[in-house]
Design a protein around this motif. Structure first.
Motif, mmCIF file in Angstrom:
data_model
loop_
_atom_site.group_PDB
_atom_site.id
_atom_site.type_symbol
_atom_site.label_atom_id
_atom_site.label_comp_id
_atom_site.label_asym_id
_atom_site.label_seq_id
_atom_site.Cartn_x
_atom_site.Cartn_y
_atom_site.Cartn_z
ATOM 1 N N LYS A 1 -4.233 5.803 3.138
ATOM 2 C CA LYS A 1 -5.078 6.563 4.076
ATOM 3 C C LYS A 1 -6.037 5.637 4.824
ATOM 4 O O LYS A 1 -6.302 5.827 6.008
ATOM 5 N N ARG A 2 -6.543 4.614 4.154
ATOM 6 C CA ARG A 2 -7.382 3.620 4.846
ATOM 7 C C ARG A 2 -6.584 2.928 5.934
ATOM 8 O O ARG A 2 -7.094 2.652 7.026
ATOM 9 N N ALA A 3 -5.318 2.635 5.646
ATOM 10 C CA ALA A 3 -4.458 1.964 6.627
ATOM 11 C C ALA A 3 -4.242 2.830 7.867
ATOM 12 O O ALA A 3 -4.110 2.305 8.970
ATOM 13 N N THR A 4 -4.238 4.163 7.700
ATOM 14 C CA THR A 4 -4.048 5.040 8.863
ATOM 15 C C THR A 4 -5.211 4.918 9.848
ATOM 16 O O THR A 4 -5.045 5.184 11.033
ATOM 17 N N THR B 1 -2.860 -1.685 -11.457
ATOM 18 C CA THR B 1 -2.189 -2.378 -10.346
ATOM 19 C C THR B 1 -1.979 -1.474 -9.134
ATOM 20 O O THR B 1 -1.378 -1.889 -8.148
ATOM 21 N N ALA B 2 -2.499 -0.254 -9.183
ATOM 22 C CA ALA B 2 -2.234 0.728 -8.129
ATOM 23 C C ALA B 2 -2.733 0.298 -6.751
ATOM 24 O O ALA B 2 -2.054 0.526 -5.749
ATOM 25 N N ILE B 3 -3.899 -0.316 -6.683
ATOM 26 C CA ILE B 3 -4.413 -0.740 -5.377
ATOM 27 C C ILE B 3 -3.562 -1.876 -4.821
ATOM 28 O O ILE B 3 -3.232 -1.892 -3.634
ATOM 29 N N LEU B 4 -3.159 -2.799 -5.683
ATOM 30 C CA LEU B 4 -2.269 -3.877 -5.236
ATOM 31 C C LEU B 4 -0.934 -3.313 -4.757
ATOM 32 O O LEU B 4 -0.352 -3.788 -3.781
ATOM 33 N N PHE B 5 -0.432 -2.304 -5.445
ATOM 34 C CA PHE B 5 0.792 -1.613 -5.065
ATOM 35 C C PHE B 5 0.622 -0.969 -3.684
ATOM 36 O O PHE B 5 1.474 -1.119 -2.803
ATOM 37 N N GLY B 6 -0.487 -0.256 -3.501
ATOM 38 C CA GLY B 6 -0.778 0.354 -2.201
ATOM 39 C C GLY B 6 -0.850 -0.687 -1.098
ATOM 40 O O GLY B 6 -0.338 -0.480 0.006
ATOM 41 N N GLN C 1 -4.165 -7.797 5.163
ATOM 42 C CA GLN C 1 -5.218 -8.768 4.877
ATOM 43 C C GLN C 1 -6.605 -8.155 5.051
ATOM 44 O O GLN C 1 -7.505 -8.394 4.246
ATOM 45 N N ALA C 2 -6.771 -7.347 6.098
ATOM 46 C CA ALA C 2 -8.073 -6.699 6.331
ATOM 47 C C ALA C 2 -8.427 -5.770 5.168
ATOM 48 O O ALA C 2 -9.573 -5.770 4.700
ATOM 49 N N LEU C 3 -7.461 -5.001 4.679
ATOM 50 C CA LEU C 3 -7.725 -4.113 3.555
ATOM 51 C C LEU C 3 -7.914 -4.892 2.258
ATOM 52 O O LEU C 3 -8.768 -4.550 1.437
ATOM 53 N N TYR C 4 -7.128 -5.935 2.074
ATOM 54 C CA TYR C 4 -7.236 -6.798 0.890
ATOM 55 C C TYR C 4 -8.667 -7.329 0.764
ATOM 56 O O TYR C 4 -9.272 -7.275 -0.295
ATOM 57 N N GLU C 5 -9.204 -7.825 1.882
ATOM 58 C CA GLU C 5 -10.580 -8.346 1.893
ATOM 59 C C GLU C 5 -11.591 -7.204 1.759
ATOM 60 O O GLU C 5 -12.542 -7.291 0.983
ATOM 61 N N LEU D 1 -11.368 -4.266 0.440
ATOM 62 C CA LEU D 1 -11.390 -3.641 -0.880
ATOM 63 C C LEU D 1 -11.912 -4.568 -1.973
ATOM 64 O O LEU D 1 -11.976 -4.188 -3.144
ATOM 65 N N GLN D 2 -12.263 -5.797 -1.594
ATOM 66 C CA GLN D 2 -12.831 -6.784 -2.510
ATOM 67 C C GLN D 2 -11.841 -7.252 -3.576
ATOM 68 O O GLN D 2 -12.242 -7.644 -4.677
ATOM 69 N N VAL D 3 -10.570 -7.245 -3.242
ATOM 70 C CA VAL D 3 -9.558 -7.693 -4.189
ATOM 71 C C VAL D 3 -9.767 -9.148 -4.606
ATOM 72 O O VAL D 3 -9.571 -9.479 -5.795
ATOM 73 N N PRO D 4 -10.210 -10.040 -3.696
ATOM 74 C CA PRO D 4 -10.402 -11.430 -4.143
ATOM 75 C C PRO D 4 -11.352 -11.581 -5.339
ATOM 76 O O PRO D 4 -11.212 -12.522 -6.114
ATOM 77 N N LEU D 5 -12.260 -10.653 -5.533
ATOM 78 C CA LEU D 5 -13.194 -10.736 -6.661
ATOM 79 C C LEU D 5 -12.516 -10.447 -7.998
ATOM 80 O O LEU D 5 -13.072 -10.748 -9.052
ATOM 81 N N THR D 6 -11.327 -9.842 -7.959
ATOM 82 C CA THR D 6 -10.639 -9.497 -9.208
ATOM 83 C C THR D 6 -9.816 -10.644 -9.757
ATOM 84 O O THR D 6 -9.254 -10.527 -10.834
ATOM 85 N N ARG D 7 -9.746 -11.732 -9.064
ATOM 86 C CA ARG D 7 -8.914 -12.868 -9.500
ATOM 87 C C ARG D 7 -9.637 -13.737 -10.494
ATOM 88 O O ARG D 7 -10.782 -13.921 -10.520
#
Length: 189
Positions: A26-29, A158-163, A177-181, A183-189
């Motif tokens: 939905k964010r991607a829409t 892993t649901a957000i990564l799947f999305g 890439q815009a959503l990846y950043e 959603l703060q995914v880099p902080l989960t690494r």
């Protein structure tokens, strides 16, 4: 060109997986006006109860979806939800049709079992540990696995990564890439 993805909502679905998938798409829409997300219950009842007792209201029922014009399907997991998807002949036919056209079929947690029941699981895939027993193909230890037009994921965390992987496949690298950043995914690494 419009891209349409179906997220079927079956009684006993895993809530965290559904929310992760639906929220990211939905964010991607909001970034890609050509993306349409259809959340559909399997029957006339739009309020669907999840595995952990949380009810979600679907936007449509499966009968209202033009399955011939879909570009993808993403199946949430949850053991009861997976069984309800697996026992729905319309869902299995949608998966078969999309796969035959080279379009995206995707499943998380226990739901690669549904892909197997539809005859489209082959080669490497991921799923919740133990759900691979008896399935065609081989389980890999990854959060998300892409095997041609089949995208699978391991479980609730892993649901957000799947999305995001679905967004990449449907909308391209820039929106991914815009959503990846965002959603703060880099902080989960």
């Amino acid at each position: 060109m419009s891209k349409k993805i179906l997220i079927p909502l079956a009684q006993g679905f895993e809530e965290a997986e559904f929310i992760g998938i639906a929220d990211v798409l939905k964010r991607a829409t909001q970034m890609d006006e050509n993306l349409e997300v259809f959340i559909a219950s399997l029957d006339e009842e739009l309020l669907v109860k999840g595995a952990n007792g949380i009810s979600i209201r679907a936007e449509f029922n499966l009968g209202q979806i033009d399955s011939q014009n879909l570009d993808a399907i993403a199946l949430p997991g949850g053991f009861e939800g997976m069984n309800n998807l697996k026992n729905n002949q319309e869902i299995l036919q949608i998966i078969k049709n999309l796969y035959a056209q080279g379009k995206i079929v995707a499943a998380i947690c226990a739901s690669p079992i549904v892909l197997d029941a539809a005859g489209v699981l082959d080669g490497a895939f991921t799923c919740y540990p133990g759900c691979e027993v008896g399935l065609k193909g081989q389980r890999v230890q990854k959060a998300v696995n892409v095997n041609k037009n089949v995208i699978t994921s391991a479980g609730p965390a892993t649901a957000i990564l799947f999305g995001l992987e679905l967004v990449k496949a449907l909308c391209g690298d820039a929106i991914y890439q815009a959503l990846y950043e965002g959603l703060q995914v880099p902080l989960t690494r």
